[in-house]
Design a protein around this motif. Structure first.
Motif, PDB file in Angstrom:
ATOM      1  N   PRO A  35       0.799  -1.228   0.000  1.00 30.31           N
ATOM      2  CA  PRO A  35       0.000   0.000   0.000  1.00 30.31           C
ATOM      3  C   PRO A  35       0.831   1.277   0.000  1.00 30.31           C
ATOM      4  CG  PRO A  35      -0.957  -1.613   1.484  1.00 30.31           C
ATOM      5  CD  PRO A  35       0.341  -2.195   1.011  1.00 30.31           C
ATOM      6  N   LYS A  36       1.922   1.308   0.750  1.00 33.19           N
ATOM      7  CA  LYS A  36       2.734   2.514   0.833  1.00 33.19           C
ATOM      8  C   LYS A  36       3.550   2.754  -0.438  1.00 33.19           C
ATOM      9  CE  LYS A  36       1.755   3.958   5.038  1.00 33.19           C
ATOM     10  NZ  LYS A  36       1.204   5.311   5.315  1.00 33.19           N
ATOM     11  N   ALA A  37       3.670   1.733  -1.291  1.00 29.54           N
ATOM     12  CA  ALA A  37       4.429   1.882  -2.530  1.00 29.54           C
ATOM     13  C   ALA A  37       3.546   2.185  -3.730  1.00 29.54           C
ATOM     14  CB  ALA A  37       5.248   0.619  -2.802  1.00 29.54           C
ATOM     15  N   VAL A  38       2.242   2.134  -3.551  1.00 28.63           N
ATOM     16  CA  VAL A  38       1.326   2.350  -4.671  1.00 28.63           C
ATOM     17  C   VAL A  38       1.480   3.754  -5.248  1.00 28.63           C
ATOM     18  CG1 VAL A  38      -1.115   2.589  -5.278  1.00 28.63           C
ATOM     19  CG2 VAL A  38      -0.344   0.620  -3.965  1.00 28.63           C
ATOM     20  N   ASP A  39       1.630   4.735  -4.376  1.00 27.92           N
ATOM     21  CA  ASP A  39       1.696   6.129  -4.813  1.00 27.92           C
ATOM     22  C   ASP A  39       2.905   6.379  -5.716  1.00 27.92           C
ATOM     23  OD1 ASP A  39       0.816   8.667  -5.073  1.00 27.92           O
ATOM     24  OD2 ASP A  39       1.439   9.361  -3.100  1.00 27.92           O
ATOM     25  N   ILE A  40       4.089   5.929  -5.287  1.00 28.92           N
ATOM     26  CA  ILE A  40       5.288   6.171  -6.087  1.00 28.92           C
ATOM     27  C   ILE A  40       5.242   5.364  -7.380  1.00 28.92           C
ATOM     28  CG2 ILE A  40       6.618   4.408  -4.841  1.00 28.92           C
ATOM     29  CD1 ILE A  40       7.905   7.671  -6.476  1.00 28.92           C
ATOM     30  N   CYS A  41       4.726   4.139  -7.338  1.00 32.84           N
ATOM     31  CA  CYS A  41       4.621   3.342  -8.561  1.00 32.84           C
ATOM     32  C   CYS A  41       3.655   3.995  -9.553  1.00 32.84           C
ATOM     33  CB  CYS A  41       4.160   1.924  -8.232  1.00 32.84           C
ATOM     34  SG  CYS A  41       5.401   0.922  -7.371  1.00 32.84           S
ATOM     35  N   ALA A  42       2.549   4.544  -9.039  1.00 29.12           N
ATOM     36  CA  ALA A  42       1.590   5.214  -9.921  1.00 29.12           C
ATOM     37  C   ALA A  42       2.196   6.470 -10.535  1.00 29.12           C
ATOM     38  CB  ALA A  42       0.324   5.563  -9.137  1.00 29.12           C
ATOM     39  N   ALA A  43       2.953   7.238  -9.736  1.00 30.61           N
ATOM     40  CA  ALA A  43       3.565   8.467 -10.247  1.00 30.61           C
ATOM     41  C   ALA A  43       4.595   8.169 -11.330  1.00 30.61           C
ATOM     42  CB  ALA A  43       4.212   9.242  -9.100  1.00 30.61           C
ATOM     43  N   ILE A  44       5.340   7.088 -11.162  1.00 32.35           N
ATOM     44  CA  ILE A  44       6.365   6.722 -12.152  1.00 32.35           C
ATOM     45  C   ILE A  44       5.730   6.106 -13.393  1.00 32.35           C
ATOM     46  CG2 ILE A  44       8.263   5.118 -12.575  1.00 32.35           C
ATOM     47  CD1 ILE A  44       9.216   5.665  -9.738  1.00 32.35           C
ATOM     48  N   ASN A  45       4.781   5.206 -13.202  1.00 32.83           N
ATOM     49  CA  ASN A  45       4.165   4.525 -14.342  1.00 32.83           C
ATOM     50  C   ASN A  45       3.284   5.445 -15.175  1.00 32.83           C
ATOM     51  OD1 ASN A  45       5.340   1.991 -13.834  1.00 32.83           O
ATOM     52  ND2 ASN A  45       3.755   1.485 -12.337  1.00 32.83           N
ATOM     53  N   ALA A  46       2.871   6.582 -14.616  1.00 33.79           N
ATOM     54  CA  ALA A  46       2.054   7.536 -15.370  1.00 33.79           C
ATOM     55  C   ALA A  46       2.863   8.255 -16.438  1.00 33.79           C
ATOM     56  CB  ALA A  46       1.420   8.556 -14.421  1.00 33.79           C
ATOM     57  N   ARG A  47       4.171   8.183 -16.347  1.00 35.11           N
ATOM     58  CA  ARG A  47       5.051   8.846 -17.309  1.00 35.11           C
ATOM     59  C   ARG A  47       5.475   7.853 -18.396  1.00 35.11           C
ATOM     60  NH1 ARG A  47       7.008  13.778 -15.290  1.00 35.11           N
ATOM     61  NH2 ARG A  47       8.472  13.724 -17.034  1.00 35.11           N
ATOM     62  N   GLU A  48       5.676   8.355 -19.618  1.00 35.22           N
ATOM     63  CA  GLU A  48       6.008   7.481 -20.739  1.00 35.22           C
ATOM     64  C   GLU A  48       7.428   6.939 -20.680  1.00 35.22           C
ATOM     65  OE1 GLU A  48       5.268   9.211 -24.510  1.00 35.22           O
ATOM     66  OE2 GLU A  48       3.125   8.815 -24.451  1.00 35.22           O
ATOM     67  N   GLU A  49       8.331   7.634 -19.977  1.00 35.80           N
ATOM     68  CA  GLU A  49       9.736   7.250 -20.042  1.00 35.80           C
ATOM     69  C   GLU A  49      10.155   6.287 -18.952  1.00 35.80           C
ATOM     70  OE1 GLU A  49       9.795  11.573 -18.719  1.00 35.80           O
ATOM     71  OE2 GLU A  49       8.293  10.023 -19.016  1.00 35.80           O
ATOM     72  N   PHE A  50       9.221   5.828 -18.092  1.00 37.12           N
ATOM     73  CA  PHE A  50       9.552   4.920 -16.991  1.00 37.12           C
ATOM     74  C   PHE A  50       8.505   3.825 -16.872  1.00 37.12           C
ATOM     75  CE2 PHE A  50      10.819   9.206 -15.186  1.00 37.12           C
ATOM     76  CZ  PHE A  50      12.179   9.067 -15.431  1.00 37.12           C
ATOM     77  N   TYR A  51       8.923   2.722 -16.270  1.00 39.64           N
ATOM     78  CA  TYR A  51       7.957   1.797 -15.678  1.00 39.64           C
ATOM     79  C   TYR A  51       8.665   1.000 -14.591  1.00 39.64           C
ATOM     80  CZ  TYR A  51       9.718  -1.938 -18.857  1.00 39.64           C
ATOM     81  OH  TYR A  51      10.482  -2.842 -19.550  1.00 39.64           O
ATOM     82  N   THR A  52       7.924   0.630 -13.558  1.00 43.35           N
ATOM     83  CA  THR A  52       8.490  -0.071 -12.415  1.00 43.35           C
ATOM     84  C   THR A  52       8.500  -1.578 -12.687  1.00 43.35           C
ATOM     85  OG1 THR A  52       6.322  -0.197 -11.334  1.00 43.35           O
ATOM     86  CG2 THR A  52       7.716   1.689 -10.806  1.00 43.35           C
ATOM     87  N   THR A  53       9.553  -2.244 -12.244  1.00 41.17           N
ATOM     88  CA  THR A  53       9.654  -3.695 -12.410  1.00 41.17           C
ATOM     89  C   THR A  53       9.508  -4.441 -11.092  1.00 41.17           C
ATOM     90  OG1 THR A  53      12.075  -3.606 -12.228  1.00 41.17           O
ATOM     91  CG2 THR A  53      11.125  -3.421 -14.437  1.00 41.17           C
ATOM     92  N   SER A  54       9.885  -3.825  -9.970  1.00 43.98           N
ATOM     93  CA  SER A  54       9.707  -4.445  -8.653  1.00 43.98           C
ATOM     94  C   SER A  54       9.774  -3.350  -7.598  1.00 43.98           C
ATOM     95  CB  SER A  54      10.777  -5.508  -8.375  1.00 43.98           C
ATOM     96  OG  SER A  54      12.061  -4.921  -8.304  1.00 43.98           O
ATOM     97  N   SER A  55       9.144  -3.613  -6.458  1.00 41.47           N
ATOM     98  CA  SER A  55       9.131  -2.604  -5.392  1.00 41.47           C
ATOM     99  C   SER A  55       8.833  -3.246  -4.053  1.00 41.47           C
ATOM    100  CB  SER A  55       8.068  -1.525  -5.678  1.00 41.47           C
ATOM    101  OG  SER A  55       6.768  -2.085  -5.631  1.00 41.47           O
ATOM    102  N   CYS A  56       9.247  -2.582  -2.992  1.00 42.69           N
ATOM    103  CA  CYS A  56       8.876  -2.945  -1.623  1.00 42.69           C
ATOM    104  C   CYS A  56       8.897  -1.659  -0.804  1.00 42.69           C
ATOM    105  CB  CYS A  56       9.838  -3.965  -1.030  1.00 42.69           C
ATOM    106  SG  CYS A  56       9.462  -4.389   0.706  1.00 42.69           S
ATOM    107  N   SER A  57       7.848  -1.393  -0.102  1.00 41.84           N
ATOM    108  CA  SER A  57       7.724  -0.134   0.634  1.00 41.84           C
ATOM    109  C   SER A  57       8.526  -0.138   1.930  1.00 41.84           C
ATOM    110  CB  SER A  57       6.250   0.145   0.955  1.00 41.84           C
ATOM    111  OG  SER A  57       5.742  -0.848   1.824  1.00 41.84           O
ATOM    112  N   GLY A  58       9.005  -1.305   2.351  1.00 45.50           N
ATOM    113  CA  GLY A  58       9.680  -1.440   3.646  1.00 45.50           C
ATOM    114  C   GLY A  58       8.929  -2.444   4.505  1.00 45.50           C
TER     115      GLY A  58
END
Length: 620
Positions: A35-58
């Motif tokens: 849940p805490k990583a959703v915001d940053i993943c959404a902000a990055i994936n909304a841009r054309e030049e990035f996409y996230t491959t893996s994440s962990c909020s802690g």
């Protein structure tokens, strides 16, 4: 010419890989982004030049073994021939060892709320009635949890060895792991935020690293290949902790009896510092300029929406000679929306003749061969359906189509849209992706005011949840049922039995909610019906209280709701009016309300925005 073609192919290849990556089902144990990583993943994936491959909020957890996560849980005793190896497959023939052995338990991506429960080693014995494997942390979920539940629901025969107490055979491996804990010293570990991002160019990777460094010092380019979109940036925090809580001599003797709250404070402080840095990183990403990467000699412009090129800049598509005038009026639309094979212009440019509109439409179709019809919305959305109506849309180019129906694809899933009689916007694609990423396996979800059903179908096709969609508009309901029928034939969907896990019902949301079982849903999606045009669209002034009262009792404790509301620019980012409305209704039912996140998901008018307030209810 060849160089330009190569550049275009590289960009298209990156976008194709991005869509493929984001369309895959989550393989983590929970089946969702933290849940805490959703915001940053959404902000990055909304841009054309990035996409996230893996994440962990802690996260924090207890573990035994050598602490290296890549090692197997067990080391086989059998050696030599294949028969020995086969005979060693049972848990009785496996032995945990310090070297090459690692097992973690009581994993928790949230703060420790009950220290006595979390650090109680007496409840780690799976043979006792008070066995508590989570200790108040994350729920124990497995990749195949949902598939097993389906077999039971369908009445298939279940063998006796497939169950053991409250656990299925699939979960039994997790239970067996706890039997080795008394033979190993136990450690407490805290792992901070970590994120891997694929970048389209070195310029984009540099911009992302510069945005991350004010919050996280451990930032670097970990992998790169020549070409477009082959650069991986890793970002990870420094709030780590590794602390032994038992000794090798007495592995069941807790070293910190009476000091559980001190350990709780150590972990929670790191959570809060980690989350504060994460929020700072999110703000930095949102402040990145629209143009940040250079492909060869040409600057690549970043669109504000991702997903099937849903929002396209008219200035990129049309030449100045095509426009109605050399200097278009301020009312000339800047962008058009693509829904299926239809290009939709929101509003007629002031002073434009039918010939001008036809020229614009022909230019759009010439540039994009997949577009067959160009239309202009000539009236405001009205009625409870928020639809233009029979005369609300005018065809300006392409074949005359009556009714104006098209099929729209988003991340490999199709829906059917009647543009005259339903409300649908392809610009909500990133928001639908954001919601799907928050859904864990086996959840029961209620999607109110689901329209043509794209939200519900995305959830069914991309997660392993069970979804009930509710819609009043008969035309939208018919479109949803057509889309539902296509799910079974969609080979791009990898989650099992998507069509069977999704059900649509037609009717008034207030009436249907009254017939549903209380506390039966893990998650509810509820866009508040739009009423007026004043600041924040207050409408009748109750802010949707009637609907909140209808569906909040349906949420389980710790259940989450995505409440879509309308706010003026001066209300952002806190949206106190919406927050107070939700909290007041929760208090009526004796619930506690915890706001998880507030997302701005679109603009509806000048200085007016659609927002989504994600909140969790806690029932004492």
């Amino acid at each position: 010419m060849k160089e330009s073609t190569s550049k275009q192919a590289g960009i298209e290849g990156f976008l194709s890989r991005k869509e493929t990556c984001l369309s895959k089902r989550d393989r983590s144990s929970a089946g969702r982004i933290d849940p805490k990583a959703v915001d940053i993943c959404a902000a990055i994936n909304a841009r054309e030049e990035f996409y996230t491959t893996s994440s962990c909020s802690g996260r924090c957890f207890l573990y035994c073994g050598d602490g290296i996560k890549a090692h197997h849980h067990f080391v086989e005793k059998g050696e030599g021939n294949n028969q020995d190896k086969q005979e060693s497959q049972s848990n009785e023939q496996r032995q945990p060892r310090g070297h090459g052995f690692f097992h973690r338990f009581r994993v928790n991506h949230d703060i420790i709320r009950d220290a006595k429960r979390y650090f109680n080693f007496d409840t780690l014995d799976p043979t006792k009635d008070d066995f508590d494997p989570t200790g108040g942390g994350d729920a124990m979920r497995t990749v195949d949890q949902y598939e097993y539940k389906q077999h039971q629901d369908e009445g298939e025969e279940v063998k006796k060895e497939e169950t053991s107490g409250p656990f299925t055979k699939i979960q039994q491996n997790n239970v067996e792991m706890f039997k080795c804990i008394p033979d190993q010293p136990t450690w407490l570990r805290y792992e901070p935020f970590i994120l891997h991002v694929m970048c389209r160019s070195l310029e984009a990777a540099e911009a992302l690293m510069n945005a991350a460094r004010p919050a996280f010092k451990n930032v670097g380019l970990t992998s790169w290949k020549h070409g477009y979109g082959r650069y991986i940036v890793a970002i990870w925090g420094d709030e780590g902790l590794d602390l032994p809580v038992t000794t090798p001599q007495d592995t069941m003797k807790f070293l910190f009896n009476g000091q559980e709250e001190w350990l709780q404070e150590l972990v929670n402080e790191r959570h809060y510092r980690n989350w504060a840095k994460l929020e700072k990183f999110v703000r930095s990403v949102r402040c990145l300029p629209d143009v940040i990467d250079k492909i060869g000699d040409d600057w690549v412009m970043n669109d504000t929406e991702f997903g099937q090129s849903t929002a396209v800049d008219l200035e990129k598509t049309l030449t100045s000679q095509t426009l109605a005038a050399e200097e278009p009026s301020t009312n000339t639309p800047k962008r058009f929306e693509v829904v299926g094979d239809v290009a939709l212009l929101h509003g007629i440019p002031e002073g434009s003749s039918d010939k001008d509109l036809e020229e614009i439409g022909n230019a759009i179709m010439k540039r994009n061969k997949s577009i067959k019809v160009v239309v202009v919305r000539s009236s405001a959305l009205g009625g409870s359906e928020r639809a233009p109506g029979e005369k609300g849309i005018k065809i300006v180019a392409g074949r005359n189509r009556d009714p104006l129906v098209t099929s729209h694809m988003e991340y490999g899933i199709k829906c059917v849209v009647d543009l005259n009689h339903t409300f649908f916007t392809s610009r909500m694609a990133p928001e639908r992706l954001r919601i799907c990423q928050q859904v864990a396996r086996g959840e029961n979800i209620l999607a109110l005011f689901c329209g043509v059903g794209m939200d519900a179908m995305q959830l069914a096709g991309r997660t392993e949840a069970t979804i009930l969609g509710v819609e009043l508009n008969p035309v939208a309901y018919k479109c949803a049922m057509l889309g539902h029928r296509m799910l079974a034939k969609n080979k791009s969907i990898k989650t099992p039995k998507a069509q069977e896990r999704l059900q649509f019902v037609q009717g008034d949301a207030l009436e249907i909610c009254s017939t549903l079982e209380p506390r039966s849903f893990d998650r509810i999606l509820a866009p508040r019906p739009k009423e007026g045009n004043m600041d924040g669209d207050l409408g009748s002034g109750d802010g949707g209280v009637e609907f909140l009262r209808a569906f909040l009792p349906l949420l389980k404790s710790q259940g989450e709701c995505h409440w879509y509301d309308f706010c003026a620019d001066w209300e952002l980012p806190d949206c106190d009016r919406t927050r107070k409305t939700i909290e007041s209704v929760c208090q009526e039912f004796g619930m506690e309300c915890e706001v998880i996140h507030v997302a701005k998901v679109g603009s509806i008018a000048k200085r007016q925005f659609r927002i989504c307030m994600d909140f969790r209810v806690i029932i004492p």
